[in-house]
Design a protein around this motif. Structure first.
Motif, PDB file in Angstrom:
ATOM      1  N   UNK A   4     -43.667 -16.428  76.223  1.00  0.00           N
ATOM      2  CA  UNK A   4     -43.837 -15.075  76.766  1.00  0.00           C
ATOM      3  C   UNK A   4     -45.281 -14.844  77.181  1.00  0.00           C
ATOM      4  N   UNK A   5     -45.450 -14.225  78.337  1.00  0.00           N
ATOM      5  CA  UNK A   5     -46.790 -13.807  78.755  1.00  0.00           C
ATOM      6  C   UNK A   5     -46.890 -12.289  78.782  1.00  0.00           C
ATOM      7  N   UNK A   6     -45.816 -11.630  78.337  1.00  0.00           N
ATOM      8  CA  UNK A   6     -45.790 -10.170  78.285  1.00  0.00           C
ATOM      9  C   UNK A   6     -45.257  -9.739  76.922  1.00  0.00           C
ATOM     10  N   UNK A   7     -45.828  -8.685  76.374  1.00  0.00           N
ATOM     11  CA  UNK A   7     -45.371  -8.175  75.079  1.00  0.00           C
ATOM     12  C   UNK A   7     -43.931  -7.677  75.166  1.00  0.00           C
ATOM     13  N   UNK A   8     -43.564  -7.152  76.350  1.00  0.00           N
ATOM     14  CA  UNK A   8     -42.179  -6.721  76.567  1.00  0.00           C
ATOM     15  C   UNK A   8     -41.513  -7.781  77.438  1.00  0.00           C
ATOM     16  N   UNK A   9     -40.849  -8.728  76.794  1.00  0.00           N
ATOM     17  CA  UNK A   9     -40.239  -9.853  77.501  1.00  0.00           C
ATOM     18  C   UNK A   9     -38.719  -9.715  77.446  1.00  0.00           C
ATOM     19  N   UNK A  10     -38.107  -9.470  78.607  1.00  0.00           N
ATOM     20  CA  UNK A  10     -36.657  -9.259  78.652  1.00  0.00           C
ATOM     21  C   UNK A  10     -35.896 -10.497  78.188  1.00  0.00           C
ATOM     22  N   UNK A  11     -36.470 -11.683  78.416  1.00  0.00           N
ATOM     23  CA  UNK A  11     -35.806 -12.911  77.976  1.00  0.00           C
ATOM     24  C   UNK A  11     -35.745 -12.980  76.451  1.00  0.00           C
ATOM     25  N   UNK A  12     -36.892 -12.725  75.805  1.00  0.00           N
ATOM     26  CA  UNK A  12     -36.920 -12.813  74.347  1.00  0.00           C
ATOM     27  C   UNK A  12     -36.087 -11.707  73.711  1.00  0.00           C
ATOM     28  N   UNK A  13     -35.983 -10.583  74.388  1.00  0.00           N
ATOM     29  CA  UNK A  13     -35.191  -9.468  73.862  1.00  0.00           C
ATOM     30  C   UNK A  13     -33.752  -9.896  73.594  1.00  0.00           C
ATOM     31  N   UNK A  14     -33.199 -10.738  74.481  1.00  0.00           N
ATOM     32  CA  UNK A  14     -31.822 -11.190  74.278  1.00  0.00           C
ATOM     33  C   UNK A  14     -31.766 -12.465  73.436  1.00  0.00           C
ATOM     34  N   UNK A  15     -32.736 -13.380  73.619  1.00  0.00           N
ATOM     35  CA  UNK A  15     -32.736 -14.626  72.838  1.00  0.00           C
ATOM     36  C   UNK A  15     -32.905 -14.330  71.351  1.00  0.00           C
ATOM     37  N   UNK A  16     -33.706 -13.321  71.024  1.00  0.00           N
ATOM     38  CA  UNK A  16     -33.985 -12.998  69.619  1.00  0.00           C
ATOM     39  C   UNK A  16     -32.724 -12.595  68.853  1.00  0.00           C
ATOM     40  N   UNK A  17     -31.701 -12.137  69.566  1.00  0.00           N
ATOM     41  CA  UNK A  17     -30.458 -11.712  68.910  1.00  0.00           C
ATOM     42  C   UNK A  17     -29.578 -12.894  68.511  1.00  0.00           C
ATOM     43  N   UNK A  18     -29.905 -14.082  69.007  1.00  0.00           N
ATOM     44  CA  UNK A  18     -29.023 -15.233  68.807  1.00  0.00           C
ATOM     45  C   UNK A  18     -29.342 -16.037  67.553  1.00  0.00           C
ATOM     46  N   UNK A  19     -30.607 -16.010  67.123  1.00  0.00           N
ATOM     47  CA  UNK A  19     -31.009 -16.817  65.971  1.00  0.00           C
ATOM     48  C   UNK A  19     -31.222 -18.280  66.301  1.00  0.00           C
ATOM     49  N   UNK A  20     -31.201 -18.652  67.590  1.00  0.00           N
ATOM     50  CA  UNK A  20     -31.369 -20.069  67.952  1.00  0.00           C
ATOM     51  C   UNK A  20     -32.668 -20.306  68.729  1.00  0.00           C
TER      52      UNK A  20
END
Length: 480
Positions: free
Chosen positions: A405-421
């Motif tokens: 991530x290069x942004x504190x608000x990262x739309x990619x991590x927002x969804x990846x973080x829900x997966x646990x993987x």
């Protein structure tokens, strides 16, 4: 609203081009036609492709711009096989061959031969300077024309596309016209249709990336066209029957941009492609398949402004210092990396040994390649309101994901973080990486998380499936 079972889709790029919006709309059109909905597609012409053909039961009309030179303004379509040096021209190759043959016939070391060789080298020097100056002038003219083009390089395609769309609307009953960006030119076509055509089917504006407030990767010169961009986009949103965007953040941004459109702007998220067949034999040589290696795989285009590989390259290089992983790890890049070749220069000693650049690969291959990865690498956009479709594709494979991530608000991590993987490493550049980031990545590679159970995976990816996405568009198409 016109009650019919036919839809007109206007977009600049379509099959067989390689682009995220092409994959998305190719799949949606296929799904619509499988449900007995007639679809006509208007797109920009491509060299060596027919002006009309039927793809996935849809009628595809490829329209040429009225100014043929505009093709060179679109960097993604710019010819890569044009001569870049005077030596590459066929004329020069023949000329050089004949001159050398003639010089060999002259007496060796004679004054005539020396004069001929000297003249030949002077002529080549002059030819080189002339060619370089002409090429520089050509590039400057192209940039100047490009700087005057609004909304972008597709300007010269708008009028022919509008005339074709108007003809089709007169001949057919459409429930909806769907205009798709990026680029923005198809929306200009839709705006002209709405303003001039008597029949007014539902008009769905499908927005890939924001236009008038996208300052990170602007599509035109905001100093010249900023006010025009804003006026046009506001008019676009006001006149559209429905608007679709891919993220909640983009929807919020547009509501703030033009209050009052809350009831007609909808979030329709990225699309996961259909399951692919087993790996094809001619794909094997792309994979460097070796059971003893742990492959980190990145797929997609690298961009100098908003998707650079510097952080993952540095982290990978540091991880190679670990004796346990040094011989096991490989980092593979599939996709266009031309804009960021300078990022790979510090690691030239391990290119094609540990780091592999495969270039652009067919989409059908990419879908299979990501299923061979031990770890998938996602580089988040600098922009906060875009979610790359690749992110949900990665999640659907149920493989460990390394998110940069290069942004504190990262739309990619927002969804990846829900997966646990997955893990997330935040760094705007190499200078922000610390020892804890390297340790975090080392531990993740040595102890990858277990995959999600099937039921959890199904729940997470269901909103991104082709059936759900297509039904959301159908609700807008047949909206009363």
């Amino acid at each position: 609203m016109i009650n019919s079972n036919r839809v007109l889709v206007v977009l600049y790029r379509y099959i067989p081009e390689v682009a995220p919006r092409v994959f998305r709309w190719g799949s949606i059109v296929d799904e619509l036609t499988s449900q007995n909905i007639d679809v006509d597609v208007i797109c920009a012409a491509l060299p060596n492709t027919p002006e009309f053909e039927i793809i996935q039961k849809a009628r595809v009309f490829r329209i040429s711009p009225w100014f043929k030179g505009s093709y060179s303004l679109d960097q993604s379509r710019k010819k890569t096989n044009r001569p870049k040096r005077y030596k590459d021209f066929l004329f020069f190759k023949i000329f050089r061959k004949r001159v050398k043959k003639f010089l060999k016939r002259l007496p060796i070391n004679s004054s005539l031969q020396k004069y001929g060789v000297n003249f030949y080298h002077k002529f080549i020097s002059i030819l080189s300077r002339v060619f370089n100056n002409l090429q520089l002038a050509s590039d400057n003219i192209r940039r100047w024309i490009g700087s005057l083009s609004w909304p972008e390089y597709g300007m010269y395609w708008i009028l022919p596309a509008f005339l074709k769309a108007s003809q089709l609307i007169r001949q057919n009953e459409y429930s909806a016209v769907i205009t798709v960006s990026w680029p923005v030119s198809p929306h200009v076509v839709g705006w002209l249709i709405h303003k001039t055509v008597a029949k007014k089917p539902n008009w769905i504006v499908d927005i890939g990336d924001p236009f008038s407030f996208n300052t990170t990767t602007p599509i035109n010169d905001f100093n010249k066209f900023g006010k025009l961009n804003t006026r046009f986009e506001r008019s676009l949103l006001k006149n559209a029957t429905s608007i679709s965007v891919t993220t909640c953040k983009t929807r919020e941004d547009y509501i703030n941009f033009l209050p009052g459109i809350e009831s007609k702007i909808f979030e329709i998220p990225p699309l996961i492609p259909k399951a692919q067949n087993p790996i094809e034999p001619n794909l094997k040589n792309l994979l460097n398949d070796n059971n003893q290696k742990n492959k980190l795989i990145f797929t997609g285009s690298l961009r100098a402004k908003n998707r650079r590989p510097d952080v993952i390259l540095y982290l990978f290089d540091q991880v190679l210092n670990d004796s346990e992983l040094k011989e096991k790890l490989e980092l593979h890049f599939y996709g266009d990396s031309k804009q960021c070749l300078d990022s790979f220069k510090p690691y030239k000693n391990i290119i094609d040994k540990k780091i592999y650049l495969h270039g652009i690969v067919e989409k059908s291959f990419i879908d299979q390649i990501i299923n061979t990865a031990d770890f998938l690498v996602n580089i988040g956009n600098v922009t906060e309101n875009q979610l790359p479709s690749k992110t949900v594709e990665y999640i659907s494979t149920n493989r460990p994901i390394i998110n940069i991530s290069s942004s504190k608000i990262d739309s990619s991590w927002e969804i990846i973080s829900k997966t646990g993987i997955g893990i997330n490493i935040y760094a705007k550049g190499v200078e922000e990486i610390n020892e804890s980031d390297i340790s975090q990545l080392l531990n993740f590679i040595k102890n990858p998380p277990p995959p999600m159970v099937d039921e959890t995976l199904k729940i997470i990816i269901e909103p991104y499936s082709i059936g759900v996405i297509t039904n959301q568009y159908k609700n807008l198409i047949f909206k009363k």
